[in-house]
Design a protein around this motif. Sequence first.
Motif, mmCIF file in Angstrom:
data_model
loop_
_atom_site.group_PDB
_atom_site.id
_atom_site.type_symbol
_atom_site.label_atom_id
_atom_site.label_comp_id
_atom_site.label_asym_id
_atom_site.label_seq_id
_atom_site.Cartn_x
_atom_site.Cartn_y
_atom_site.Cartn_z
ATOM 1 N N GLY A 93 0.812 -1.209 0.000
ATOM 2 C CA GLY A 93 0.000 0.000 0.000
ATOM 3 C C GLY A 93 0.844 1.257 0.000
ATOM 4 N N ARG A 94 1.904 1.260 0.797
ATOM 5 C CA ARG A 94 2.814 2.415 0.799
ATOM 6 C C ARG A 94 3.425 2.624 -0.582
ATOM 7 N NH1 ARG A 94 5.007 -0.419 5.289
ATOM 8 N NH2 ARG A 94 4.032 0.211 7.255
ATOM 9 N N GLU A 95 3.825 1.518 -1.212
ATOM 10 C CA GLU A 95 4.447 1.635 -2.532
ATOM 11 C C GLU A 95 3.461 2.182 -3.556
ATOM 12 O OE1 GLU A 95 6.659 -1.175 -5.843
ATOM 13 O OE2 GLU A 95 6.828 -1.693 -3.723
ATOM 14 N N LEU A 96 2.210 1.745 -3.487
ATOM 15 C CA LEU A 96 1.202 2.252 -4.410
ATOM 16 C C LEU A 96 1.058 3.765 -4.297
ATOM 17 C CD1 LEU A 96 -1.642 -0.409 -4.050
ATOM 18 C CD2 LEU A 96 -0.281 0.032 -6.100
ATOM 19 N N LEU A 97 1.152 4.270 -3.082
ATOM 20 C CA LEU A 97 0.928 5.693 -2.835
ATOM 21 C C LEU A 97 2.152 6.557 -3.125
ATOM 22 C CD1 LEU A 97 -1.064 5.365 0.506
ATOM 23 C CD2 LEU A 97 -1.978 6.092 -1.704
ATOM 24 N N THR A 98 3.321 5.947 -3.213
ATOM 25 C CA THR A 98 4.553 6.735 -3.374
ATOM 26 C C THR A 98 5.249 6.479 -4.709
ATOM 27 O OG1 THR A 98 5.838 5.028 -2.209
ATOM 28 C CG2 THR A 98 4.942 6.831 -0.883
ATOM 29 N N SER A 99 4.612 5.744 -5.607
ATOM 30 C CA SER A 99 5.288 5.350 -6.848
ATOM 31 C C SER A 99 4.600 5.869 -8.104
ATOM 32 C CB SER A 99 5.389 3.818 -6.911
ATOM 33 O OG SER A 99 6.123 3.311 -5.824
ATOM 34 N N ALA A 100 3.916 6.988 -7.993
ATOM 35 C CA ALA A 100 3.198 7.521 -9.153
ATOM 36 C C ALA A 100 4.131 7.732 -10.345
ATOM 37 C CB ALA A 100 2.495 8.826 -8.792
ATOM 38 N N ALA A 101 5.334 8.217 -10.097
ATOM 39 C CA ALA A 101 6.267 8.480 -11.196
ATOM 40 C C ALA A 101 6.666 7.183 -11.910
ATOM 41 C CB ALA A 101 7.508 9.192 -10.669
ATOM 42 N N LEU A 102 6.826 6.101 -11.150
ATOM 43 C CA LEU A 102 7.187 4.816 -11.751
ATOM 44 C C LEU A 102 6.029 4.246 -12.569
ATOM 45 C CD1 LEU A 102 9.172 3.098 -8.855
ATOM 46 C CD2 LEU A 102 10.078 4.098 -10.959
ATOM 47 N N PHE A 103 4.793 4.399 -12.056
ATOM 48 C CA PHE A 103 3.637 3.937 -12.817
ATOM 49 C C PHE A 103 3.501 4.733 -14.115
ATOM 50 C CE2 PHE A 103 1.747 2.837 -8.467
ATOM 51 C CZ PHE A 103 2.319 1.575 -8.488
ATOM 52 N N ALA A 104 3.794 6.028 -14.038
ATOM 53 C CA ALA A 104 3.749 6.855 -15.240
ATOM 54 C C ALA A 104 4.766 6.363 -16.273
ATOM 55 C CB ALA A 104 4.012 8.314 -14.887
#
Length: 295
Positions: free
Chosen positions: A208-219
């Motif tokens: 859950g933490r990773e989902l919330l802090t990895s927007a740049a990687l998902f982009a």
Amino acid sequence: MTTPAALDLQVGGGTLRVLRFGEGPRTAVAAHGITASGMSFRAVARHLPPDWSLFALDLRGRGHSASAPGPYGLDTHAADLCAVAERWGGGAPVAVTGQSMGACVALRAAARRPELFDRLLLVDGGLPLPVPPDTDPDAVLDATLGPVIARLSRTYESDEAYLDLFRAHPALGPEWNEDIEAYVRYDLTGPAGARHSRAQEGPVRHDGRELLTSAALFAEDLTGLTVPARLLYAPRGLMGTEPGMLPAALVAHWTAQVPLLTAEPVPDCNHYTILMGTTAKTVADRLARAPDQWT
């Protein structure tokens, strides 16, 4: 396809459970949501054409993969999903799908190993969520998934007591069916009088933490896609009410940015029932349909 075959996948450090629905030669692999299991794809699998098989992975820390060791996180889950595709894909590219957090896992898998996949179906997830950089991830998790995470550390006197918890959920109770019940029962473990969820709080919080802090990687994953992708999204969210998890403006932004990504709203469903309700038929149809027939 109602009763899956339980398969074991050997990975670094342990064994993961994979549920195989169907016997057909055409293959799809699937990743589930943050506290869910491969059984969440039961309804989708039942609606696939008979020449398909769906291999739904229990991610590390969930389902019958609960005891599998870390590391957790999107990279590990994506590598595990790729291992499913390599093990049961027959040497040809396969379809990959995921719901909620599992959509991010499927996206990461397709971005990192595109040669394994011929299509990517994202189900109410997979887009970077706009979270301010100074936000406390644990505070956001407690605000959005607090009751879900709390459930993981509780025990229940009986299977029925656990089922009653889900029957009372505003997003599930009104649309209760055999697929939802099978999903909930699959999640249960523990001795009589102290039944509990198979999902582990530690891996759930980590992811859950990773989902919330990895927007740049998902982009980066999205903009670098070389596999055709389709996003299906629900109008209602975690509590069964509007708005949905993915606002229309966010969907429009990313479909404009990513040439290989198209999107489709699925009416009359919420974040959970898009996969386990009557609209599972739509998910199955899009998964089995060739990408050039999506639009």
